[in-house]
Design an enzyme around this catalytic site. Structure first.
Site: not given
Ligand code: 0RA
Length: 629
Positions: A420, A495, A497
């Site tokens: 990510e 987290d 997201d």
């Protein structure tokens, strides 16, 4: 023989072999991991279900006791206790000590549930440190205790009762199983499934260890199952249902189309999920395709010829077959092989659907429109894929520019990290061992494939990058021999997201490269939340509970706690230590235990509600069973 013991002890066939069970438990319950452990409970429950489905009793209670044992209790007739004429022992003792005895009681009907291995309760007994059976029958309460499968005293009478039923409590043998910790979630899922498959059966699960309780009863049976699976979806019509029996075979089918693009058909044989389907599924699908095509032709709706894929798009269905002697084939022995089943289910489906379509032309029209649209979209997807291929995007020679590949070409030795964010990916590139670790950065959210058709997928750059890097292509063209990396590791921030991105990626793998999940190629890395430094030593911590424990242990003084808000806050060394270094990283291997659960999960994970998603990720991130350290 009197009427009420006509199935009594004398009809028990005797097969010796509990010693064999102890020696090779895997042969009887599959394995000795969590899965095999829960099998001990399923064997006991299956007997109770047979009793209730034969018309005796109404409920089963499963209790996980504080001492680690489990109790399975039903209000059926109670296991017979009369003395076997040759063996000179009570029937219940034979049921519990002789392999397969339980299933041979009743030759009038057949034992339908049986469990995947259908081995009987004696196997549970053989693999238990101790087991107690209590039977309420003919006014008396009978009791017997066993240790390691052997009775330690004769069947005794504890007192009087006016109830009937069977209660079995057992404690799995910890020398046989890798773990003896029963999992509430696994059992909850299975008993709910059993309640769906056996209408009006009441199943209660009580966890005395944590004070938790759930209860299931579905008057609608498999209709309720379809309703449950389609819960958060837009339904195109009411749920359809039919059943058929021919003396030996019986089938129940329930189905409903939604406006999405996935096929969600689950098939069962004697209450066992046949993940690889088989002849019952084929019979249904063949008839469905044929009836729809005939209707289109007969009513001159179109000259299109629909394929099986076209008519299964957006279809949620449950097929539940009961058969006396199922033959299971396939890799996981969950594919029904009995050849006479295909024609039987095909006929039943044909008969019902023809009648239903003629009686309900507007629903027929809705379903047919949906199927014709699927055919058109499939054609559009084919064109999009051809175009992509012509442009060379799917060609392994043109790997995505963003991919930092490794030098190793042997997929069994190489790993792909899907990371990510560009900055974390950058750190990853410095941290990795470039010989066998490749990095593919992902920017932001990826397409939610749950809501998109194939043509849209092929136009999305993130997705095509992923497909090309992995090498296998997707859907009908999927070829596992072209897999470029043996481990595909999802690495996102710890987290909400990050969890969301993981879910989107998992959905993608689940829907389009399912084989990779089945083969165990997909992993989620578990980056730490904290680094705790005390003097010269540092510790990485992955959850709050462990953090608290550490601060207890250290007395709270002279320690530095560093919190990682995201992967971006870790330096190359920290990233290497915690997610890349094979010696001490923690990876969670993603498995498909069962497609029904996966489907439920993906609905939870892909729904708009963040809370259940977060809860799932949190719970599973702490699951140490599947950790690859
Ligand atoms: C064989 C015959 C009969 C009952 C059962 C088996 C039976 C087995 C189990 C195992 C768990 N719960 C069970 N409940 C019943 C019926 C004998 C008769 O009453 O005629």
């Amino acid at each position: 023989m009197t009427k009420n013991n006509e199935y009594g002890a004398s009809s028990i066939q005797i097969l010796k072999g509990l010693e064999a069970v102890k020696k090779r438990p895997g042969m009887f319950i599959g394995d000795t991991s969590v899965r095999g452990l829960h099998h001990l409970i399923y064997e006991a429950i299956d007997n109770s279900i047979d009793e209730i489905m034969a018309g005796y009793g109404s409920e089963i209670k499963l209790i996980l006791n504080k001492d680690g044992s489990a109790t399975i209790k039903d209000n059926g007739r109670g296991i017979p206790v009369d003395i076997h004429p040759e063996e000179k022992r009570p029937a219940v003792e034979l049921v519990l000590t002789v392999l397969h005895a339980g299933g041979k009681f009743d030759n009038k009907t057949y034992k339908i549930s049986g469990g995947l291995h259908g081995v009987g309760i004696s196997v549970t007994n053989a693999l238990s440190k101790w087991l107690e059976v209590k039977i309420k029958r003919e006014g008396k309460i009978y009791y017997q205790k066993y240790e390691n499968g052997t009775p330690i005293h004769e069947l005794k009478i504890l007192g009087d009762t006016n109830e009937t039923g069977t209660e079995i409590t057992f404690c799995p043998n910890e020398e046989i199983f890798e773990t003896i910790d029963f999992k509430f979630n696994i059992l909850e899922k299975r008993i709910q499934e059993l309640a769906f498959l056996n209408k009006n059966l009441k199943v209660i699960l009580v966890d005395e260890r944590e004070d938790k309780k759930v209860e299931f009863l579905y008057e609608g049976g498999i209709k309720s199952f379809v309703e449950y699976l389609n819960k958060n979806k837009t339904k195109l019509h009411d749920i359809l249902y039919f059943e058929k029996e021919n003396g030996k075979l019986s089938v129940e089918i329930s189905f409903q189309y939604n406006n999405e693009f996935q096929e969600n058909i689950y098939s069962f044989v004697n209450n066992i999920n046949t993940i690889e389907h088989g002849t019952h599924y084929t019979g249904f699908c063949t008839a469905l395709t044929r009836v729809i095509n005939n209707y289109i032709k007969k009513h001159k709706i179109s000259d299109i010829q629909l394929t099986g894929n076209d008519v299964r798009e957006g279809l949620t269905a449950i097929i539940s077959l009961k058969i006396p002697e199922p033959q299971f084939e396939g890799q996981t022995k969950t594919k029904l092989g009995n050849s006479n089943v295909k024609g039987f289910v095909d006929n039943a489906t044909n008969e019902f659907l023809n009648y239903y379509f003629e009686e309900n032309p507007s629903i027929a029209k809705t379903i047919i429109n949906k199927c014709i649209n699927s055919a058109k979209a499939r054609e559009a997807a084919r064109k999009a894929r051809d175009l992509t291929r012509r442009k060379g995007i799917m060609d392994s020679l043109s790997l995505p520019g963003k991919l930092a590949d490794c030098s190793e070409k042997d997929p069994t030795k190489s790993e792909l990290f899907i990371v990510e964010g560009d900055s974390a990916a950058g750190t990853g590139i410095s941290a990795r061992d470039r010989k066998f670790q490749a990095i593919l950065p992902l920017r932001g959210k990826i397409l939610n494939v749950e809501k998109a058709r194939l043509d849209k997928l092929f136009k999305n750059e993130q997705i095509t990058n992923l497909i090309t890097a992995i090498g296998t292509s997707i859907g009908e063209e999927f070829n596992e021999d072209k897999l470029r990396y043996g481990k595909i590791i999802i690495l996102t921030d710890a987290d909400v997201d990050g969890s969301h991105i993981s879910c989107l990626l998992l959905t993608f793998f689940y829907r389009h490269m399912r084989k990779l999940i089945e083969n165990g190629n997909v992993y989620i890395a578990q980056p730490p939340l904290y680094k705790v430094i005390k003097g010269k030593k540092s510790y990485y911590v992955r959850n709050e509970k462990v953090l608290d424990e550490l601060i207890k242990d250290f007395g709270g003084s002279n320690i530095i706690i560093q919190r990682f808000k995201g992967l971006g806050e870790m330096d190359a060394n920290e990233l290497f230590e915690t997610v890349m270094n094979k010696d001490n990283r923690i990876l969670k291997q993603i498995t498909i235990e069962d497609a029904v659960e996966a489907e439920r999960l993906f609905n939870v994970l892909m729904g708009d509600d963040v809370a259940p998603r977060k809860k799932f990720i949190m719970e599973n991130a702490e699951d140490v069973k599947n950790l690859d350290i």
